[in-house]
Motif scaffolding. Structure first.
Motif, mmCIF file in Angstrom:
data_model
loop_
_atom_site.group_PDB
_atom_site.id
_atom_site.type_symbol
_atom_site.label_atom_id
_atom_site.label_comp_id
_atom_site.label_asym_id
_atom_site.label_seq_id
_atom_site.Cartn_x
_atom_site.Cartn_y
_atom_site.Cartn_z
ATOM 1 N N PRO A 74 0.753 -1.319 -0.030
ATOM 2 C CA PRO A 74 0.061 -0.035 0.051
ATOM 3 C C PRO A 74 0.889 1.198 -0.015
ATOM 4 O O PRO A 74 0.401 2.330 -0.734
ATOM 5 N N VAL A 75 1.920 1.106 0.624
ATOM 6 C CA VAL A 75 2.564 2.548 0.773
ATOM 7 C C VAL A 75 3.214 2.988 -0.881
ATOM 8 O O VAL A 75 3.406 3.932 -0.963
ATOM 9 N N ASN A 76 3.683 1.717 -1.296
ATOM 10 C CA ASN A 76 4.189 1.873 -2.510
ATOM 11 C C ASN A 76 3.271 2.244 -3.730
ATOM 12 O O ASN A 76 3.584 3.317 -4.881
ATOM 13 N N VAL A 77 2.169 1.814 -3.680
ATOM 14 C CA VAL A 77 1.024 2.012 -4.372
ATOM 15 C C VAL A 77 0.722 3.539 -4.253
ATOM 16 O O VAL A 77 0.438 4.335 -5.231
ATOM 17 N N ALA A 78 0.484 4.026 -3.079
ATOM 18 C CA ALA A 78 0.294 5.446 -2.620
ATOM 19 C C ALA A 78 1.221 6.397 -3.185
ATOM 20 O O ALA A 78 0.987 7.458 -3.835
ATOM 21 N N ARG A 79 2.548 6.035 -3.133
ATOM 22 C CA ARG A 79 3.505 6.872 -3.700
ATOM 23 C C ARG A 79 3.559 6.957 -5.063
ATOM 24 O O ARG A 79 3.624 8.216 -5.580
#
Length: 395
Positions: free
Chosen positions: A176-181
């Motif tokens: 999720p962190v990488n998708v949001a970034r």
């Protein structure tokens, strides 16, 4: 002709009404002064209502400290909970969301009407969605699909765009962190909140530390908190130790997290109650939003003196205990913190004052942490009774 009998009856009725009113007034005074704790009664009588705030954002912070009577009585310490579930967005993450949005707006990174993105297990997303709506911005949240479904529903109700993803390592592009970034990178004018590495998180909690100092009149011996991003324990520890370096800061770390061993042994590796060794699955816990298996910029800035481990069994039993004995309906991270506070109290001994964080309420955990069916699957149905704390093990 005057009806003397009627006058007499009216007089008796009036006297009876006055007697009833006086009796009720005395009952109210007796109830407040005798049946209720004197500290509660006095604080309620002397409390002045605050002035109106400009918007929902003005209601963030300045949360009360709640004396947790059962834990205090059982340990001989004063155990106080910072009631962060009373923030308008329902959690401690309101402070972080507000600081991140304020700083990005002030710097020009985020413009009114722009998009802010985040990867989160839920609470930070809820807070960001609320704050974004209040300032006229939009919000995109990526979250693991095994998080409690009510968090995703709440985010959607607040107007956020929500994507749920399978749990993967932070190194995976679909975390999720990488998708949001990536969503922020692909959207002109969008900002990635980056709560794990953004030190606005820590800065938000310098205020939390100052509030705790003021509310305890500086008579504080220890602060206990878990770490989800590390921002709370970092900001509060810095804020408190700037005022009194002797205040002990204790990390409460759930099973499956690596931070206990980082504090105690200087090495990141995980622990599990049953195995007592490194896990193949480092996320083997039913708690949400607490615990880390990497060193974030926020946690790296924390001034931590000691750490205690908290098992899922201890957290579940503590949540049931606090509801049964104190009427506190709390989420999993708050339960972890309260177990940690008891362990810290035992280590310090009676007569000390300990503050912990009641991060959020139990309503966001109904489908998992507070679900009898879910707990039964993992043999975690609460079994403890009464006010004893035998379910809390060694540190």
């Amino acid at each position: 002709m005057v009806d003397k009998e009627g006058q007499r009856a009216a007089g008796l009725a009036a006297a009876a009404a006055l007697a009833a009113a006086a009796s009720y007034a005395l009952y109210r005074v007796y109830t407040r002064q005798q049946l209720l704790p004197s500290s509660w009664s006095n604080s309620r009588q002397q409390q002045q209502l605050p002035a109106a705030v400009d918007s929902v954002l003005g209601a963030i912070g300045n949360t009360p400290l709640i004396r947790i009577a059962s834990l205090s009585e059982q340990t001989g310490c004063e155990i106080l909970g910072k009631a962060e579930f009373l923030n308008p967005g329902g959690s401690v993450k309101d402070r972080v969301a507000l600081r991140i949005v304020e700083e990005t707006l002030a710097s020009g990174q985020l413009q009114p009407g722009g998009l802010i993105t985040e990867g989160t297990a839920g609470s930070t997303g809820v807070s960001l969605a609320m704050v974004a709506a209040a300032v006229g911005c939009h919000c995109f949240i990526a979250m693991p699909d095994d998080a409690a479904v009510e968090k995703a529903q709440l985010l959607q109700a607040l107007g956020a765009e929500v994507v749920r993803l399978r749990p993967v390592s932070i190194t995976h592009p679909e975390h999720p962190v990488n998708v949001a970034r990536q969503r922020a990178a692909d959207t002109p004018g969008a900002v990635f909140a980056d709560q794990f590495e953004n030190l606005a998180n820590l800065r938000a909690h310098l205020d939390t530390g100052r509030e705790i100092w003021q509310q305890t009149c500086g008579k504080l011996h220890a602060f206990v908190s878990g770490a989800g991003t590390g921002g709370t324990i970092a900001g509060v520890s810095q804020g408190l130790k700037a005022l009194n370096p002797s205040i002990q800061v204790v990390l409460a770390d759930p099973q499956g997290s690596s931070l206990f061993n980082k504090v105690k042994r200087g090495v990141l590796y995980t622990w599990h109650e049953a195995e007592g060794k490194r896990l193949k699955n480092p996320f083997d816990t039913i708690t949400e939003g607490v615990g880390l298996n990497r060193l974030t910029a926020n946690f790296a800035a924390a001034a931590v003196d000691d750490a205690v481990r908290v098992s899922d069994r201890e957290a579940v039993e503590m949540a049931a205990y606090l509801l049964r004995n104190d009427g506190l309906f709390l989420g999993s991270s708050a339960a972890v913190n309260c177990v940690g506070a008891v362990k810290a109290a035992r280590a310090l001994g009676p007569g000390h004052t300990i503050v912990t964080v009641l991060c959020d309420g139990g309503a966001r955990h109904l489908s998992k942490f507070h679900s009898p069916q879910y707990l039964a699957q993992y043999d975690l149905t609460p079994v403890a009774e009464g006010r004893g704390l035998a379910f809390v093990g060694a540190a």
